[in-house]
Write a protein that holds these residues in place. Structure first.
Motif, PDB file in Angstrom:
ATOM      1  N   ALA A 125       0.812  -1.307  -0.093  1.00  0.00           N
ATOM      2  CA  ALA A 125       0.103   0.073   0.129  1.00  0.00           C
ATOM      3  C   ALA A 125       0.821   1.189   0.087  1.00  0.00           C
ATOM      4  N   GLU A 126       1.902   1.003   0.702  1.00  0.00           N
ATOM      5  CA  GLU A 126       2.894   2.476   0.721  1.00  0.00           C
ATOM      6  C   GLU A 126       3.416   2.541  -0.738  1.00  0.00           C
ATOM      7  N   PHE A 127       3.974   1.444  -1.279  1.00  0.00           N
ATOM      8  CA  PHE A 127       4.450   1.373  -2.658  1.00  0.00           C
ATOM      9  C   PHE A 127       3.494   2.163  -3.510  1.00  0.00           C
ATOM     10  N   GLN A 128       2.137   1.618  -3.609  1.00  0.00           N
ATOM     11  CA  GLN A 128       1.145   2.123  -4.560  1.00  0.00           C
ATOM     12  C   GLN A 128       1.028   3.966  -4.264  1.00  0.00           C
ATOM     13  N   GLU A 129       0.958   4.214  -2.907  1.00  0.00           N
ATOM     14  CA  GLU A 129       0.685   5.595  -2.504  1.00  0.00           C
ATOM     15  C   GLU A 129       1.930   6.529  -3.049  1.00  0.00           C
ATOM     16  N   ALA A 130       3.197   5.838  -2.825  1.00  0.00           N
ATOM     17  CA  ALA A 130       4.169   6.807  -3.370  1.00  0.00           C
ATOM     18  C   ALA A 130       4.279   6.869  -4.882  1.00  0.00           C
ATOM     19  N   GLU A 133       1.761   9.380  -6.034  1.00  0.00           N
ATOM     20  CA  GLU A 133       2.360  10.737  -5.707  1.00  0.00           C
ATOM     21  C   GLU A 133       3.482  11.307  -6.504  1.00  0.00           C
ATOM     22  N   VAL A 134       4.442  10.402  -7.044  1.00  0.00           N
ATOM     23  CA  VAL A 134       5.399  10.823  -7.705  1.00  0.00           C
ATOM     24  C   VAL A 134       5.109  10.766  -9.293  1.00  0.00           C
ATOM     25  N   LEU A 135       4.212  10.087  -9.474  1.00  0.00           N
ATOM     26  CA  LEU A 135       3.739   9.990 -10.993  1.00  0.00           C
ATOM     27  C   LEU A 135       2.898  11.309 -11.378  1.00  0.00           C
ATOM     28  N   ALA A 136       2.093  11.980 -10.056  1.00  0.00           N
ATOM     29  CA  ALA A 136       1.345  13.065 -10.364  1.00  0.00           C
ATOM     30  C   ALA A 136       2.624  14.195 -10.208  1.00  0.00           C
ATOM     31  N   GLN A 137       3.722  14.113  -9.973  1.00  0.00           N
ATOM     32  CA  GLN A 137       4.779  15.070 -10.081  1.00  0.00           C
ATOM     33  C   GLN A 137       5.478  15.318 -11.380  1.00  0.00           C
ATOM     34  N   GLY A 138       5.418  14.235 -12.350  1.00  0.00           N
ATOM     35  CA  GLY A 138       5.871  14.344 -13.489  1.00  0.00           C
ATOM     36  C   GLY A 138       6.679  13.150 -13.816  1.00  0.00           C
ATOM     37  N   ALA A 144       8.898   6.476 -11.619  1.00  0.00           N
ATOM     38  CA  ALA A 144       8.034   6.378 -10.433  1.00  0.00           C
ATOM     39  C   ALA A 144       7.956   5.336  -9.696  1.00  0.00           C
ATOM     40  N   LYS A 145       7.989   3.978 -10.211  1.00  0.00           N
ATOM     41  CA  LYS A 145       8.241   2.890  -9.759  1.00  0.00           C
ATOM     42  C   LYS A 145       9.730   2.767  -9.004  1.00  0.00           C
ATOM     43  N   ALA A 146      10.492   3.042  -9.571  1.00  0.00           N
ATOM     44  CA  ALA A 146      11.891   3.204  -9.059  1.00  0.00           C
ATOM     45  C   ALA A 146      12.095   4.074  -7.627  1.00  0.00           C
ATOM     46  N   GLU A 147      11.332   5.222  -7.809  1.00  0.00           N
ATOM     47  CA  GLU A 147      11.174   6.011  -6.592  1.00  0.00           C
ATOM     48  C   GLU A 147      10.518   5.679  -5.574  1.00  0.00           C
ATOM     49  N   ALA A 148       9.432   4.895  -5.980  1.00  0.00           N
ATOM     50  CA  ALA A 148       8.549   4.305  -4.725  1.00  0.00           C
ATOM     51  C   ALA A 148       8.904   3.071  -3.937  1.00  0.00           C
ATOM     52  N   LEU A 149      10.398   2.796  -4.602  1.00  0.00           N
ATOM     53  CA  LEU A 149      10.965   1.409  -3.790  1.00  0.00           C
ATOM     54  C   LEU A 149      11.581   2.093  -2.710  1.00  0.00           C
TER      55      LEU A 149
END
Length: 588
Positions: A125-130, A133-138, A144-149
């Protein structure tokens, strides 16, 4: 949930879901929550609710009590087919797990699997939320997947190969993967060391029957997602497992304090924000969690976070349960240590013991092996056992002395559950008891009902100490005979339980500090001295016998009727005798 929903809308949805779940709420309720938790302006709240309705996350319904009013209800983040797992469903799930293992397997395996599933689902759930969030930032999808990890988005470090879905995907080698995975998770997360890796799954699944039980347990927990289950619901489920297996574990010497007894203790001691709470025999941390919840209920979640919690436990396996219990209840700021408290207390400051505002415990009753020779080998023994040493066969008053030494001189309150016998036994225990009584630190003695505890049918006793009594309580001790304050246990036929009404009556008696015939009595220290320093509750408060109520008028009426009946019978007898006499005379 659609990825088209703006992050700012999702943020408000998550705040409201955390507050209300799928329960109905009004506009003023939503305004209060958003203004408090997200600092939103009141006039912005209608916009947020409108956006939630637009994305299908909010329903508007008529208030059943007033059709002119509207109430709102959030839709589940997973849609109607995957509602957040509620208390009833979770209890049913754990009941199935308990039925699977029964008494053949240690219940700790259920607790560890529950904990692993929780933190793994939370990670997802934390991964999906992150990611959103970062996908919406561009960022691109890959970026975004790499960042959310990254670790800053997650409470625990869980590499993909050690997350739940990876561990369970192949039945062959399940045991080895679980064992390796839990060890690696413990290594990657120091706070989980000796917690998730505290049991050996390889040894557990060494035979075919246990291996099949493990497979079924994993599949059972795989049926539901646990990321949306509230900490309160999941914590209650964790406590349910402890309670469910308590009768069996009691036979093996494992102590489980009924949560109703804990609630009574904490209600009386009344911990507050910015105070410290210490349990020197913390077990699975039930008393510390209850102290946190007590503050949360009275002052709110934020203030509960300002309570400082400390506990020590001598058994490594039980300490692991305590740490998991804290994580499950979402309580992070807590200090739990391993060690023999009577010999090696872990909480120190300067050149002595650390002192606390509230000290609370249910130590082992009549614990053997802590006489003078043993206690003198421990740390700070002069500071802790200044009232005297105890006999080898019972350490009750050694525990009490340690707790008193650990309590602050000005604000220190101590509550301990002990065996009834330590109130009146003689010898060394009497010497310690009388010395403490002469300090005027004993505030209240509560005799509990029998059959409350899983490991004994004997009635326990709660002792309340206060180093700095209020002026009106000095030189006095409150005795409460609560031996009849119980209900039938709803799950274990042979046990009793303290009901809400019973707890409320006892707490009210403590706070009122005045006599109540057959239940409560305020006793002077002089009277206790005259009774050879005995604290036996029944010596001071005898249970009131219910006398038979007599209706005098009715009894008098019945007596007169009996007299009439007696007179009638006498007249008939006289007539019979006369007739018999005449008959006999005629024969002569």
């Amino acid at each position: 949930m659609s990825s088209d929903i703006p992050p700012w809308v999702l943020r408000r949805y998550e705040i409201l879901w955390d507050a209300f779940g799928d329960k109905p709420f009004r506009f003023k309720d939503a305004s209060s929550v958003l203004m408090e938790r997200n600092k939103d302006a009141w006039e912005q709240v209608p916009i947020f609710l409108s956006e939630l309705r637009k994305f299908g996350l909010l329903r508007v319904e008529s208030d059943v009590k007033d059709a002119r009013e509207e109430v709102y209800r959030l839709k589940s983040p997973k849609g109607e087919s995957e509602e957040s797992l509620g208390r009833g469903n979770l209890d049913a799930l754990l009941k199935k797990a308990a039925d699977l293992i029964r008494t053949r397997v240690d219940y700790k395996f259920i607790l560890i699997l529950l904990f692993l599933k929780r933190i793994s689902d939370k990670w997802d759930a934390e991964f999906q939320e992150a990611y959103r969030e970062v996908l919406a930032q561009g960022l691109s999808e890959e970026e975004a997947k790499a960042e959310a990890l990254r670790g800053e988005y997650h409470l625990f470090n869980l590499p993909e190969e050690f997350r739940w879905e990876s561990l369970r995907k192949d039945v062959n080698g399940l045991t080895e993967r679980l064992s390796k995975g839990l060890k690696e998770i413990a290594n990657l997360n120091p706070e989980l060391k000796d917690v998730v890796d505290s049991v050996d799954f390889v040894q557990f699944a060494g035979n075919r029957e246990n291996a099949e039980i493990l497979r079924q347990l994993v599949e059972l927990f795989s049926e539901k997602k646990l990321d949306n289950v509230s900490a309160d619901v999941l914590g209650d489920a964790y406590e349910w497992i402890l309670r469910y297996f308590a009768p069996t574990k009691a036979k093996e010497g494992e102590i489980y304090t009924p949560r109703e007894v804990i609630k009574l203790l904490i209600e009386i001691l009344d911990p507050k924000p910015l105070e410290s709470v210490y349990d020197p025999a913390c077990g699975s941390a039930g008393m510390l969690i209850s102290a946190f919840k007590h503050v949360e209920e009275k002052f709110g979640k934020e203030e509960a976070g300002k309570v400082f919690l400390f506990g020590q436990e001598a058994n490594q396996g039980i300490l692991a349960l305590a740490k998991m219990n804290m994580f499950i209840h979402d309580i992070r700021d807590v200090h739990l240590e391993l060690g023999d408290t009577l010999l090696y207390p872990k909480f120190k400051e300067a050149n002595g013991l650390k002192q606390f505002d509230v000290v609370v415990a249910n130590p082992p009753w009549n614990q053997d092996g802590y006489d003078e020779d043993v206690l003198k080998k421990g740390e700070f023994w002069k500071q802790r056992f200044g009232f005297g040493f105890v006999p080898k066969q019972s350490a009750d008053w050694a525990w009490i002395q340690h707790m008193l030494a650990s309590a602050k001189d000005d604000s220190g309150r101590v509550g301990v559950v002990v065996d009834n016998g330590c109130l009146f036994r003689g010898g060394k225990e009497k010497a310690v008891r009388s010395a403490i009584l002469e300090k005027d630190w004993v505030e209240c003695v509560i005799l509990l009902p029998e059959k409350l505890f899983y490991n004994t049918s004997a009635p326990g006793v709660i002792l309340i100490f206060r180093k700095n009594k209020p002026a009106e309580r000095k030189g006095k001790i409150l005795f409460i005979n609560a031996s009849k304050e119980f209900e039938q246990h709803p799950e274990v036929r042979k046990l009793n339980i303290l009901g809400e009404r019973n707890i409320a009556r006892i707490v009210e008696a403590y706070r009122r500090f005045s006599d109540e015939e057959g239940f409560v009595r305020v006793v002077s220290l002089d009277e206790v001295r005259s009774n050879d320093y005995s604290l036996n509750v029944t010596l001071y408060v005898m249970e009131e016998e219910e006398g038979e109520k007599i209706d005098i008028a009715r009894e008098w009426k019945e007596l007169k009727e009996l007299e009439k009946e007696k007179q009638s019978i006498a007249e008939k007898l006289e007539q019979y005798v006369s007739e018999i006499t005449r008959a006999l005379g005629g024969q002569a």
